[in-house]
Design an enzyme around this catalytic site. Structure first.
Site, PDB file in Angstrom:
ATOM      1  N   GLU A 113      41.479  28.761  50.647  1.00 20.03           N
ATOM      2  CA  GLU A 113      42.464  29.419  51.428  1.00 20.03           C
ATOM      3  C   GLU A 113      43.590  29.440  50.467  1.00 20.03           C
ATOM      4  OE1 GLU A 113      43.220  27.283  54.939  1.00 20.03           O
ATOM      5  OE2 GLU A 113      40.987  27.461  55.534  1.00 20.03           O
ATOM      6  N   LYS A 115      47.696  28.518  49.957  1.00 18.70           N
ATOM      7  CA  LYS A 115      48.605  27.405  50.368  1.00 18.70           C
ATOM      8  C   LYS A 115      49.782  27.883  50.425  1.00 18.70           C
ATOM      9  CE  LYS A 115      49.762  22.522  49.562  1.00 18.70           C
ATOM     10  NZ  LYS A 115      51.162  22.661  49.857  1.00 18.70           N
ATOM     11  N   ASP A 117      53.721  28.573  51.034  1.00 19.43           N
ATOM     12  CA  ASP A 117      54.687  27.880  50.771  1.00 19.43           C
ATOM     13  C   ASP A 117      56.081  27.892  51.994  1.00 19.43           C
ATOM     14  OD1 ASP A 117      56.249  25.768  49.545  1.00 19.43           O
ATOM     15  OD2 ASP A 117      56.866  27.200  48.179  1.00 19.43           O
ATOM     16  N   TYR A 226      44.310  26.398  60.856  1.00 20.03           N
ATOM     17  CA  TYR A 226      43.473  25.318  61.238  1.00 20.03           C
ATOM     18  C   TYR A 226      43.573  25.364  62.878  1.00 20.03           C
ATOM     19  CZ  TYR A 226      42.447  20.143  61.053  1.00 20.03           C
ATOM     20  OH  TYR A 226      41.820  19.040  60.930  1.00 20.03           O
ATOM     21  N   LYS A 312      47.691  22.922  43.275  1.00 13.49           N
ATOM     22  CA  LYS A 312      48.842  23.660  42.849  1.00 13.49           C
ATOM     23  C   LYS A 312      48.967  24.307  41.957  1.00 13.49           C
ATOM     24  CE  LYS A 312      52.118  20.799  45.249  1.00 13.49           C
ATOM     25  NZ  LYS A 312      53.337  21.182  45.953  1.00 13.49           N
ATOM     26  N   CYS A 409      90.778  36.464  28.959  1.00 14.51           N
ATOM     27  CA  CYS A 409      92.054  36.196  28.835  1.00 14.51           C
ATOM     28  C   CYS A 409      92.480  35.869  27.175  1.00 14.51           C
ATOM     29  CB  CYS A 409      92.810  35.440  29.754  1.00 14.51           C
ATOM     30  SG  CYS A 409      92.544  33.589  29.630  1.00 14.51           S
ATOM     31  N   CYS A 424      88.258  27.461  30.271  1.00 18.09           N
ATOM     32  CA  CYS A 424      89.354  28.259  30.064  1.00 18.09           C
ATOM     33  C   CYS A 424      90.450  27.579  30.702  1.00 18.09           C
ATOM     34  CB  CYS A 424      89.292  29.656  30.480  1.00 18.09           C
ATOM     35  SG  CYS A 424      90.979  30.536  30.230  1.00 18.09           S
ATOM     36  N   CYS A 430      94.520  33.780  33.872  1.00 15.11           N
ATOM     37  CA  CYS A 430      93.502  34.230  33.425  1.00 15.11           C
ATOM     38  C   CYS A 430      92.842  34.907  34.918  1.00 15.11           C
ATOM     39  CB  CYS A 430      92.509  33.169  32.994  1.00 15.11           C
ATOM     40  SG  CYS A 430      90.751  33.564  32.871  1.00 15.11           S
TER      41      CYS A 430
HETATM   42  S1  IVH Z   1      45.211  22.708  56.147  1.00 16.43           S
HETATM   43  C1  IVH Z   1      44.427  18.172  57.675  1.00 16.43           C
HETATM   44  N1  IVH Z   1      45.687  24.873  55.003  1.00 16.43           N
HETATM   45  O1  IVH Z   1      50.031  22.259  53.113  1.00 16.43           O
HETATM   46  C2  IVH Z   1      44.758  19.391  56.930  1.00 16.43           C
HETATM   47  N2  IVH Z   1      47.508  23.372  55.062  1.00 16.43           N
HETATM   48  O2  IVH Z   1      50.287  19.305  52.233  1.00 16.43           O
HETATM   49  C3  IVH Z   1      45.822  20.339  57.373  1.00 16.43           C
HETATM   50  N3  IVH Z   1      49.438  24.274  53.956  1.00 16.43           N
HETATM   51  O3  IVH Z   1      51.166  20.223  55.714  1.00 16.43           O
HETATM   52  C4  IVH Z   1      46.477  21.371  56.567  1.00 16.43           C
HETATM   53  N4  IVH Z   1      48.860  26.132  53.505  1.00 16.43           N
HETATM   54  O4  IVH Z   1      52.243  22.623  55.628  1.00 16.43           O
HETATM   55  C5  IVH Z   1      46.156  23.639  55.291  1.00 16.43           C
HETATM   56  N5  IVH Z   1      45.808  26.827  54.336  1.00 16.43           N
HETATM   57  C6  IVH Z   1      46.456  26.012  54.502  1.00 16.43           C
HETATM   58  C7  IVH Z   1      47.656  25.435  54.098  1.00 16.43           C
HETATM   59  C8  IVH Z   1      48.123  24.358  54.374  1.00 16.43           C
HETATM   60  C9  IVH Z   1      49.763  25.532  53.429  1.00 16.43           C
HETATM   61  C10 IVH Z   1      50.681  23.254  54.099  1.00 16.43           C
HETATM   62  C11 IVH Z   1      50.819  22.694  55.471  1.00 16.43           C
HETATM   63  C12 IVH Z   1      50.308  21.085  55.063  1.00 16.43           C
HETATM   64  C13 IVH Z   1      50.290  20.780  53.499  1.00 16.43           C
HETATM   65  C14 IVH Z   1      49.402  19.790  52.967  1.00 16.43           C
END
Ligand code: IVH
Length: 666
Positions: A113, A115, A117, A226, A312, A409, A424, A430
């Site tokens: 998935e 991640k 931000d 989730y 990451k 200036c 400056c 100025c």
């Molecule tokens: S699952 C027990 N899936 O990343 C698993 N988290 O460092 C719970 N996050 O606090 C998290 N995208 O805020 C999950 N596709 C994703 C995510 C995700 C972003 C964030 C979330 C979590 C942090 C974990």
């Protein structure tokens, strides 16, 4: 309208509007025109006002926000909100895979998935209705931000599905769209507010506002990742998330199963490139073991599950040509070098400029004219130059040397010992420094004069103002000559200049823009010296004796007050009647409202904040809701009927804005 008829119409409107909303925000399909949508909304709002007994938690009217909260309630999470182990290295992912294989054998699958931000949120649904939305907080308990979350259109308020668990939680991430973020920041800069550093900060700042009406105006979205609860439809994560998408949740289509770690790497490679095309930020990808029984088998560590890991991405980087360097002179005279770059696409935006901060940075990068530079976007809005592509440098390039004259200036620049910036020193002549000083002076936290940057520039260019004291000699005729100014805007500006004469001494002192004298230092000086005359004749020793006033500030004050043009400006400001003495609060604002409590509701001539400030200045107390302890309900226009009813029932005195003003006779 009869009760029954109203009830049916409300239900129908809710159902219809929620459907339009879902189609629009989730499926990008619009079934009705904006006008039709708005008229149906208005009809629903009016009916709900008349028949509050039929208002429902899933009504789309909830999406526009209601009362302003004082603070958020703290809520304990039913299931703790864990975090994820994370890594930047592929080797770590191999090891993660090895550990899993050792425990489970080869018969399992991963789910990959994005991640997201943003900030994590848990949404609780009971019988299909969203009842509570809670932030992550410390993982054990978070803030109840339900009213704010309801303003996010892609989050369903009610699920129209028969076979859903009676009680479940779905978690996801609230993000701000990049396009929305850019617009929001442009708007904020125009209004003189500080821009948000990045979309995540903007999303989190937005969600933490106490006024849901304001949240409704922010470009937020929510992706779910989730599902938690007792009777979930499937025994695996992927299938449950697909099901949740059918229920109406926004579950990213990018979610994908992977048979082995090689397939995971393919996913990573794909999104490392493609993420630049998304309209929201991601900072990596998340890998989860799909089957719940296998997740249980793998278990948890103290902080995070063993069945998932986050990979990451390194900050996005591109190489582009350095076209030129521009030097900007700020309000304080500090000179900032800015690189102009050949425009290039980077993480969702086009980058044309990068800040170089100061001469040392240019030197440490060994930057040459026409270099190809590596540009990175970290957490900040302004991208950074992190290096030079030396292979693309030929002999035609010369190292960049910092300018030695002010570009505005022509004065020779100075660099004070121990400081990184060049300045400056021509503070009073100025142009950007003069304009900057005036802009600072009129700021909202300073003299609070209603004048924008463009007007200041125009007045400066016509020679009508060249220092802050000149503002007080402006007249209607001068202002009428400005483009776009009419009687009314002129009157407003003159009134606001006049009103600034009541701004208390500590703020006047802050407004002067003396180096190192910020809001807190100004307050300390004002409280200690009480009058400008005592302050401006204070010796170095007397100054450093004051709490928190160090040598650097003391020197700056002495320099400031020794300067002839500053002395003239202050004498003029005194003559115009600005506050140059501290006023003890109980002298100026007698406790006329002592012991009285007020609820302020509706719209007024003054802003609601101003009214509340008046009440507390005169010793009264502001309450957020009506109870038997309330003495007065200050009723404005368009006040909700339920408050009025409650006040009448409790026999609370209802007064108008005018009556309040009479009570404190100002
Ligand atoms: S699952 C027990 N899936 O990343 C698993 N988290 O460092 C719970 N996050 O606090 C998290 N995208 O805020 C999950 N596709 C994703 C995510 C995700 C972003 C964030 C979330 C979590 C942090 C974990």
């Amino acid at each position: 309208m009869k009760q029954q008829e109203a009830k049916e119409r409300i239900e129908k409107l809710i159902e219809e509007l929620n459907r339009y909303n879902y189609n629009y925000y989730q499926l990008s399909k619009s079934e009705v025109s904006d006008f039709e949508f708005d008229s149906l909304m208005l009809e629903l709002q009016n009916l709900e006002k008349q028949f509050p007994e039929y208002a429902k938690a899933d009504s789309p009217t909830q999406r526009v926000g209601g009362e302003i909260l004082k603070s958020f309630k703290t809520i304990k999470h039913r299931y703790p909100m864990l975090s994820l182990g994370n890594t930047y290295s592929r080797e770590d992912l191999f090891e993660f895979d090895q550990r899993i294989r050792k425990q489970l054998g080869d018969n399992f699958e991963y789910v990959c998935e994005l991640k997201f931000d943003g900030l994590a949120i848990g949404l609780n649904y009971v019988n299909g209705v969203l009842i509570q939305a809670v932030t992550r907080g410390d993982g054990m308990q978070g803030d109840d931000v339900t009213a704010n979350v309801k303003t996010i259109h892609s989050i369903p308020l009610k699920l129209d599905f028969k076979e859903i668990p009676a009680d479940f939680e779905i978690r996801g991430e609230i993000v701000m769209t990049l396009s929305g973020f850019q617009k929001l920041n442009e708007q904020r800069v125009k209004e003189g507010k500080a821009p948000f550093a990045n979309p995540r900060n903007a999303a989190s700042g937005s969600l933490k506002m106490l006024d849901a009406k304001k949240v409704a105006g922010r470009p937020l979205d929510c992706y779910l990742y989730y599902l938690l609860g007792d009777n979930l439809p499937f025994d695996s994560h992927f299938e449950n998330m697909e099901e949740a998408r059918r229920w109406g949740f926004k579950v990213s289509k990018s979610m994908k199963k992977a048979k082995n770690i090689e397939a995971v790497f393919d996913y990573i490679d794909y999104w490392d490139k493609e993420r630049n095309e998304l309209d929201f930020d991601i900072d990596g990808i998340v890998i989860k073991v799909n089957s719940y029984s296998q997740q249980i088998n793998l278990g948890l560590t103290a902080k995070s599950p063993r069945w998932a890991i986050a990979y990451k991405f390194k900050a996005a980087q591109v190489t582009t040509k350095l076209l030129s360097i521009e030097y900007q002179v700020g309000r304080t005279g500090a000179v900032t070098p800015v690189a102009n770059l050949e425009p290039i696409h980077l993480a969702g935006t086009t980058v044309k400029r990068a800040s170089l901060h100061n001469a040392d940075i240019i030197k440490s990068l060994d930057l040459h004219y026409n270099d190809y530079v590596k540009v990175e976007k970290g957490g900040e809005i302004i991208p950074k130059i992190v290096g030079v592509d030396l292979e693309r440098r030929d002999n035609s390039q010369n190292p960049i040397s910092f300018i030695d004259k002010c570009p505005e200036c022509g004065t020779s620049l100075v660099r004070r010992e121990g400081e990184a910036a060049h300045y400056c020193p021509n503070e009073y002549h100025c142009p950007p420094q003069i304009k900057g000083k005036i802009e600072h002076f009129v700021g909202r936290k300073m003299m609070d004069i209603n004048i924008g940057e463009a007007t200041i520039s125009a007045l400066f260019e016509r020679g009508l103002i060249s220092n802050v004291a000149d503002l007080y000699e402006l007249n209607a005729e001068d202002l009428m000559s400005l483009e776009g100014f009419q009687r009314k805007s002129v009157d407003n500006l003159l009134k606001s200049i006049e009103a600034s004469k009541n701004v208390p001494f500590e703020k006047v002192l802050f407004s002067l823009g003396i180096r190192f004298v910020g809001e807190t230092v100004a307050r300390k000086l004002a409280v200690h010296f009480e009058t400008i005359d005592k302050l401006r004749t204070a010796t170095f020793m007397e100054l450093v004796m004051v709490d928190d006033i160090g040598e650097r500030i003391a020197e700056s004050l002495i320099d400031y007050f020794n300067d002839k043009s500053n002395q003239k400006i202050i004498d003029r400001l005194i003559s115009y009647g600005l506050q140059f003495e501290i006023v003890k609060s109980n002298e100026r604002f007698p406790n006329l409202l002592q012991g009285k409590s007020f609820v302020v509701s509706g719209k007024f001539v003054k802003s609601r904040d101003e009214i509340k400030k008046l009440i507390s200045r005169y010793g009264g107390k502001n309450l957020s809701s009506i109870s038997s302890k309330t003495d007065y309900l200050l009723a404005g226009d368009a006040m909700g009927p339920s408050k009025l009813k409650k006040a009448e029932a409790l026999k609370i005195k209802i007064i108008s804005e005018e009556e309040l003003i009479n009570m404190i006779n100002i």
